[in-house]
Write an enzyme that holds these catalytic residues in place. Sequence first.
Site, short mmCIF file in Angstrom:
data_model
loop_
_atom_site.label_atom_id
_atom_site.label_comp_id
_atom_site.label_asym_id
_atom_site.label_seq_id
_atom_site.Cartn_x
_atom_site.Cartn_y
_atom_site.Cartn_z
N GLY A 30 54.15 68.65 46.55
CA GLY A 30 52.82 67.91 46.96
C GLY A 30 51.58 68.29 46.13
O GLY A 30 50.87 68.95 46.66
N TYR A 178 56.38 61.86 73.64
CA TYR A 178 56.23 62.44 72.24
C TYR A 178 54.74 62.41 72.28
O TYR A 178 53.97 61.34 72.35
CB TYR A 178 56.84 61.42 71.21
CG TYR A 178 56.53 61.61 69.80
CD1 TYR A 178 57.48 62.55 69.34
CD2 TYR A 178 55.68 60.85 69.14
CE1 TYR A 178 57.12 62.58 67.89
CE2 TYR A 178 55.29 61.17 68.02
CZ TYR A 178 56.02 61.96 67.16
OH TYR A 178 55.81 62.35 65.99
#
Length: 336
Positions: A30, A178
């Site tokens: 990244g 969730y």
Amino acid sequence: MPESPFDEDSTAEEVTADIDLSGKLAVITGCTSGIGFETMRVLAARGAYVVGTSRSLERAESACHKVRGLCTPIALELADPESVVQCAEHVRSLKTPIDILVCNAGVRGGGNQPVLVNGIERHFAVNHLGHFLLVNRLLERLYLAWQGRIVVVASRTAYRDAPDNGIDFDRLDGSGRYRDREAYGQSKLANVLFAYELGKRLRGTRITANALHPGVIDTDIDRNLNPALRFGFRILASVSGKTVEQGAATSCFVATHPSLGATSGKYFEDCNAVRIADNPHMQNDALAERLWDVSAETMASHMVELRRPDWSEFENGLRRPGENREPIDSEQAGNE
Ligand SMILES: NC(=O)c1ccc[n+]([C@@H]2O[C@H](COP(=O)([O-])OP(=O)(O)OC[C@H]3O[C@@H](n4cnc5c(N)ncnc54)[C@H](OP(=O)(O)O)[C@@H]3O)[C@@H](O)[C@H]2O)c1
């Protein structure tokens, strides 16, 4: 351990001042924005040869071009085990020991409907499992370094937002209730526990593994948050956050500082190891072991069996001259 001379105001350049990384290889996942880019920039400025990854080779190339020093861009999609394997093979083809591996890439947010990757909730798959596999495929090259360091960029959400039971192994597929905030926190707790367990498993070697919280920094990490949360995150970052230069300091400190050569399995904030005493999960041996087992089972078809090098073959880090031994593998012959 003694307090470091650095704190939340320190920058990556400050914590690496006087450190010469010439001849060392650092791999950073990244590298295209935020903390990863600044980490790559500073390690390269200190003389390291840096490998920087991105999901897009073009973006990795462009990031590497902006950095003064030696950088190689490589494509890596952490959600795709095949991509992780290919990335690791590319790094291995450099035929160089790895001194520093910074598991920095990460994803956050996306709404309260889980996004699945090969049946696994995305935060867990990208932030933890992808790095778990990458470390497995590269560990042998860290053994060959004089003192290999694995640095896992986690977050304090590990102890603020993870589920009550730490890692919800029964719901890694995102089933049930969730919330993306909780899923991100869970993946960051997995980052911390992975470094903790690695620290234990690597005892007696010269490789260390540590995790860290970089601070709150206004980067592209908020790109998947909804507009309200994005606004809130930016306000928080501007009021009590760090600059990107400060945000990369703890990664660079843990990756390079000579005082940390034997420090492993720890969790850092603001360039200091901290113990989160009131959280039952951050140094939970049973949870860390179970996470390791579940991760290894999930990634089994892509993992390699690890062998520790036979140190009796080496003297002062070099293979003893005149001894007719087989290299650890054929590729490593080029390193001797
Ligand atoms: N910023 C903060 O306040 C903060 C706080 C705590 C922890 N952290 C952690 O710090 C780390 C760096 O974040 P950041 O703030 O610098 O965010 P960022 O600017 O969004 O950088 C994230 C990096 O991860 C890469 N990436 C994203 N998804 C990927 C995937 N599926 N596979 C491979 N690479 C992927 C991105 O590269 P491409 O898009 O080019 O592929 C990018 O270079 C993350 O682990 C994050 O969780 C950040």
